[in-house]
Design an enzyme around this catalytic site. Structure first.
Site, PDB file in Angstrom:
ATOM      1  N   HIS A 149     -11.577  31.810  11.222  1.00  0.00           N
ATOM      2  CA  HIS A 149     -10.438  32.043  12.135  1.00  0.00           C
ATOM      3  C   HIS A 149     -10.596  33.408  12.829  1.00  0.00           C
ATOM      4  O   HIS A 149     -10.328  33.546  14.019  1.00  0.00           O
ATOM      5  CB  HIS A 149      -9.112  32.054  11.366  1.00  0.00           C
ATOM      6  CG  HIS A 149      -8.558  30.696  11.059  1.00  0.00           C
ATOM      7  ND1 HIS A 149      -8.314  29.744  12.025  1.00  0.00           N
ATOM      8  CD2 HIS A 149      -8.154  30.139   9.880  1.00  0.00           C
ATOM      9  CE1 HIS A 149      -7.798  28.651  11.455  1.00  0.00           C
ATOM     10  NE2 HIS A 149      -7.694  28.863  10.155  1.00  0.00           N
TER      11      HIS A 149
ATOM     12  N   GLU B 268     -11.366  30.907   6.315  1.00  0.00           N
ATOM     13  CA  GLU B 268     -10.457  31.961   6.789  1.00  0.00           C
ATOM     14  C   GLU B 268     -11.194  32.973   7.666  1.00  0.00           C
ATOM     15  O   GLU B 268     -10.679  33.393   8.702  1.00  0.00           O
ATOM     16  CB  GLU B 268      -9.786  32.658   5.596  1.00  0.00           C
ATOM     17  CG  GLU B 268      -8.885  31.754   4.752  1.00  0.00           C
ATOM     18  CD  GLU B 268      -7.808  31.047   5.564  1.00  0.00           C
ATOM     19  OE1 GLU B 268      -7.398  31.572   6.620  1.00  0.00           O
ATOM     20  OE2 GLU B 268      -7.394  29.955   5.152  1.00  0.00           O
TER      21      GLU B 268
HETATM   22 ZN   LIG Z   1      -6.933  27.666   8.584  1.00  0.00          ZN
END
Ligand SMILES: [Zn+2]
Length: 268
Positions: A139, A136
């Site tokens: 990202h 995460e």
């Molecule tokens: Zn993802």
């Protein structure tokens, strides 16, 4: 003629507004700066926190914060060493565990992370949390939302930057932002393209390794996630992320490089 000029202008803007993704070196469109997107992201994150029940004083709540801080520190150190520290300008890392059955986790631009209690049994331990956290955070570090917002502005003919776009059409600009961060009203469900997902896997595996977590636990984590998909309540996480077979294949390809980072982090 005018059309020709505007196409040339557009190509010019696109050529001069590319950024490189750390690690992968992929070129991405970057018409939006951190200074523009981060305040919008922080407002949105606060909105989500206000309407959620936070879990702060449990072992799990503490684990999410611990793993988050360790990965953030490793990412910052790595980015400084590689000369990418500008990518983290304005980041305000924050890690929260939210009470929800949803099997999900996400990171908004600027390092604003949320885990849902529903994903914790699949994570099992800190190394499992690190698999999700690395993914995460990747990202956000790879500016996937910024890239999507840039693309959204171009597609809608808003070329003068976020401030100008806001002045011209605030509702549309806000909509493009929400779409870019994947906010569909449902507590910030992030939907990214397959390319962004695989890139986040690749970077995430390095990030967890740099923070001293054994990257070899990642394939087993995705197996557990996949097994959960056959249960009564399929993980929300999988509806926004690609299937496990290709993913595990790619993770194994990435493993030697990540293992080298892991071994280096153990010697420090
Ligand atoms: Zn993802």
């Amino acid at each position: 003629m005018l059309k020709k000029i505007s196409i040339l202008l557009l190509l010019g803007i696109i050529t001069y507004s590319c950024a490189k993704v750390p690690f992968s070196g992929r070129n991405q469109l970057s018409l939006v700066s951190n200074a523009e997107i981060l305040p919008m992201s922080y407002d949105q994150y606060d909105e989500v926190l206000k309407s959620s029940k936070l879990v702060t004083n449990t072992a799990d709540g503490q684990k999410v914060v611990n793993v988050g801080k360790r990965i953030a520190a490793a990412v910052e150190k790595y980015m400084r060493e590689k000369g990418y520290e500008k990518e983290l300008d304005g980041f305000q890392w924050e890690f929260n565990l939210i009470e929800s059955e949803q099997v999900n986790a996400w990171c908004m631009p600027g390092g604003k992370v949320a885990f849902y209690t529903g994903i914790m049994p699949i994570c099992k331990d800190e190394a499992g949390i690190a698999v999700v956290m690395g993914h995460e955070v990747a990202h956000a570090v790879a500016s996937h939302a910024r890239e999507r917002m840039s693309n959204g502005l171009v597609l809608n003919g808003l070329l003068g930057g976020v401030q100008v776009a806001m002045g011209q059409n605030p509702t549309l600009t806000q909509g493009i932002f929400l779409q870019a961060i994947g906010y569909g009203g449902q507590l910030g469900m992030l939907k990214f393209s397959r390319r962004h997902e695989l890139e986040a896997d690749q970077l995430g595996l390095n990030f967890m390794a740099l923070a001293g977590y054994d990257p070899r636990v990642a394939p087993a984590f995705w197996e557990r996630m996949n097994a959960g998909a056959e249960g009564a309540r399929p993980p929300d996480f999988l509806s926004t992320h690609p299937g496990p077979d290709r993913r595990i294949q790619e993770l194994n390809k990435q493993m030697p490089e990540s293992l080298a980072y892991y071994e280096k982090s153990n010697k420090q």
